[in-house]
Structures are given as C-alpha cells and as structure tokens.
Design a protein around this motif. Structure first.
Motif, PDB file in Angstrom:
ATOM      1  N   MET A   1       0.768  -1.171  -0.174  1.00 21.78           N
ATOM      2  CA  MET A   1      -0.169   0.089   0.048  1.00 21.78           C
ATOM      3  C   MET A   1       0.996   1.145  -0.062  1.00 21.78           C
ATOM      4  SD  MET A   1      -2.551   1.364   2.786  1.00 21.78           S
ATOM      5  CE  MET A   1      -1.648   1.410   3.847  1.00 21.78           C
ATOM      6  N   PHE A   2       1.936   1.347   0.826  1.00 16.64           N
ATOM      7  CA  PHE A   2       2.565   2.258   1.073  1.00 16.64           C
ATOM      8  C   PHE A   2       3.424   2.651  -0.506  1.00 16.64           C
ATOM      9  CE2 PHE A   2       2.243   1.235   5.286  1.00 16.64           C
ATOM     10  CZ  PHE A   2       1.544   2.273   5.989  1.00 16.64           C
ATOM     11  N   ILE A   5       1.071   4.178  -2.900  1.00 18.88           N
ATOM     12  CA  ILE A   5       0.797   5.728  -2.381  1.00 18.88           C
ATOM     13  C   ILE A   5       1.835   6.696  -2.732  1.00 18.88           C
ATOM     14  CG2 ILE A   5       0.541   7.064  -0.396  1.00 18.88           C
ATOM     15  CD1 ILE A   5      -1.541   5.057   0.939  1.00 18.88           C
ATOM     16  N   SER A   6       3.180   6.195  -2.455  1.00 16.05           N
ATOM     17  CA  SER A   6       4.348   6.948  -2.841  1.00 16.05           C
ATOM     18  C   SER A   6       4.622   7.119  -4.153  1.00 16.05           C
ATOM     19  CB  SER A   6       5.593   6.243  -2.152  1.00 16.05           C
ATOM     20  OG  SER A   6       5.859   4.778  -2.541  1.00 16.05           O
ATOM     21  N   GLU A  96      -6.326   5.068  -1.694  1.00 17.90           N
ATOM     22  CA  GLU A  96      -5.103   5.318  -1.834  1.00 17.90           C
ATOM     23  C   GLU A  96      -4.481   6.267  -2.845  1.00 17.90           C
ATOM     24  OE1 GLU A  96      -4.111   0.558  -0.665  1.00 17.90           O
ATOM     25  OE2 GLU A  96      -3.890   1.065  -2.766  1.00 17.90           O
ATOM     26  N   GLY A 100      -2.446   9.574  -2.291  1.00 19.02           N
ATOM     27  CA  GLY A 100      -1.147   9.885  -2.768  1.00 19.02           C
ATOM     28  C   GLY A 100      -1.046  11.204  -3.390  1.00 19.02           C
TER      29      GLY A 100
END
Length: 310
Positions: A1-2, A5-6, A96, A100
């Motif tokens: 997920m991160f 998003i990044s 997400e 982001g």
C-alpha cells in the motif's frame, strides 16, 4: 500500500513541478523576498525585521495559493486526460490514489516553503553582517551542484529539487547565526505555514473529489477566509449583528478549521512572551493539522469512492 501511495505522490509532485503557474508563483515569492530589502532600507535599524516579517507573510500567502491551485486542479486534470483510468484499473484503491495525490501536493509545498525560507534567511544573514560574497557564493554553488546533477541524471532534473531545497534552507540556517531572532521567526513561521497548507490542501482535495477546478478553488478560498477569521466570527457582538447572525457565526466558526492559530503574533514566534513555549505551540498546531487532514481525507475518500466517472 505504501509503495502505491508513494508512487502516486511522486508522480503528482513531478506533474506539479512542471506546471507554469507554480514556476510563476515561485518567481513572484522570491521577488518579494528581494523586494523586502528595498522596504527595509527605508527603516531605521529594522531592515532585518522587515525582511523576516515580509518573508514569512509571503511564504504563507504564496504557499496557500499553490495549495489551492494544485489541490483543485491535479485530480481534475487526471480525469480530463483520462490518465486516471489505467491507474485505477490496477490494484490501486481510490482512497490510496487520493491520499497519494494529497501527499504529492504536500511534497511540492514543502519544496516551495524550504526554498523560500532559505532565501529569506540568506538575505537576513547578509543584513546581519555576513559576507555578501560568501552567501552568494554558497547559494550559487548549491545551484551549480543541482544543475550538474540534473545534467548527469534525468531523474534529478525533477527530484533533485527536494534535496536542494533542504540544503538551501540549511545554508540559510547556518549563515544566519548572527540574526538568531529573525531565524527563529522565519523557521517557526515557515513550519506554521506548512501546517496550515496541510489543512488547506486537504480541503481542496475534498472539494476536487466531486467538483470542478473553478468551484473547488472558490470553495477552498471561502473556507480558508472563514478559517482565518474564525476567532472574530465567534465574537460577533449581538448588539450590532443581532442574536441570529451572531449565533450562526459562532456555529460556522466551530465547524471550520481555525486557521488563525497558524498566523500568531510576532512576539510568540520571536520568543518574547515569557509564559508561552513555542515548541509546545508548534506541537499543538501539528496535532490540529493532522486531525483536520485525516478527517477531511476520510470524507474525501468516502465521496470519491462513490463517484461515477462515466
């Protein structure tokens, strides 16, 4: 997920950095910083104070403008160009994607604020007696290193500004040791400006999740103006405005973010109030920003998940 998003955040930052309106606002903000030197020249031994005060005001004003413009147009541009469809066709949730976009906007604003605050501090250091040749040379060297890195690596043409803005601010902090009060004012004012635009960007993200850029900008500016005057609205005198208007104003002041806490008086920023701790004030301001941002993004995600793109 991160990771997802990044990736969206970095892509949003790259698109925002290429926007001509952002370049124009950055140019005007830097011009205001240099113009403050002329204004300070007409004061008696208060040039450094004028530069820091005008610099903090310009950081706050132009960062708000950047937050409104990017927050209101970034998502709509993706819809207009239909680039959002292949992204959401992948295993990327709408929440997400929205988070982001918000974090990418914050990254752009952070670079803007770091660079502007660094310039104000470098100007303050010269007014405090630091060698002009040394300050200009250090600033020019940082730009030269950035240019060389961008020439060697296409990736650094965009993302190199992140590291450069931090280095530029560090140079300003290092050279402005002779103007410790003004350095404190600029750093605290810049931090509060970033926290404020964190809320404003979340508001713009919420409105852009269901509206057009023009209406999103208009609504965001409206909430911003109300938030900047929340304390005044809560104290409208009944004698002049009547009980209904006064009561309505108090209700409005409670349901919008109180943005006046992000523009405190100079004595607080300069540490001239004996019973006020600036670090504690910044901590509470950060907690308030995080609370409002999370709540606004939660509502924006709820709305965006139910939006029909067809």
């Amino acid at each position: 997920m991160f990771g997802r998003i990044s990736a969206i955040a970095l892509n949003t930052y790259r698109e925002s950095l290429r926007a001509r309106i952002l370049i124009g606002l950055a140019g005007v903000a830097f011009a205001v910083a240099f113009y403050s030197i002329i204004v300070g020249a007409y004061t008696l031994r208060n040039a450094a104070r004028v530069v820091s005060d005008l610099g903090v005001a310009s950081i706050s004003l132009f960062s708000i403008a950047v937050a409104v413009i990017i927050g209101a147009t970034s998502l709509y541009r993706e819809l207009e160009q239909k680039t959002i469809f292949p992204i959401l066709a992948r295993p990327v949730r709408r929440g997400e994607y929205l988070v982001g976009k918000y974090l990418g906007t914050l990254l752009t604003l952070a670079v803007f604020i770091l660079a502007d605050a660094g310039l104000v501090l470098l100007i303050s250091s010269v007014l405090a007696g630091r060698s002009l040749a040394l300050v200009v040379g250090a600033g020019a060297a940082s730009l030269a290193v950035l240019g060389l890195a961008a020439w060697r690596s296409p990736l650094l043409r965009t993302y190199g500004f992140i590291a450069w803005s931090a280095v530029f601010l560090a140079l300003g902090v290092l050279f402005s040791d002779g103007a410790s009060t003004e350095r404190r004012v600029v750093l605290a004012g810049g931090a509060l400006a970033f926290l404020e635009v964190g809320i404003v960007a979340a508001i713009a993200t919420l409105f852009s999740s269901f509206s057009t850029p023009f209406l999103s900008s208009l609504l965001t500016l409206g909430v911003f103006l109300i938030g900047r005057n929340a304390d005044s609205l809560a104290r409208l005198p009944v004698k002049y405005f009547g009980p209904q208007i006064s009561a309505g104003a108090r209700v409005v002041s409670k349901v919008v973010p109180n943005l006046q806490i992000y523009v405190p008086p100079r004595p607080l920023l300069a540490g001239e109030i004996a019973d006020a701790n600036l670090l504690v004030y910044l901590g509470w301001a950060a907690i308030t920003c995080a609370g409002w941002a999370l709540a606004l993004l939660a509502v924006a995600t709820f709305v965006f998940k139910r939006r029909d793109f067809l």
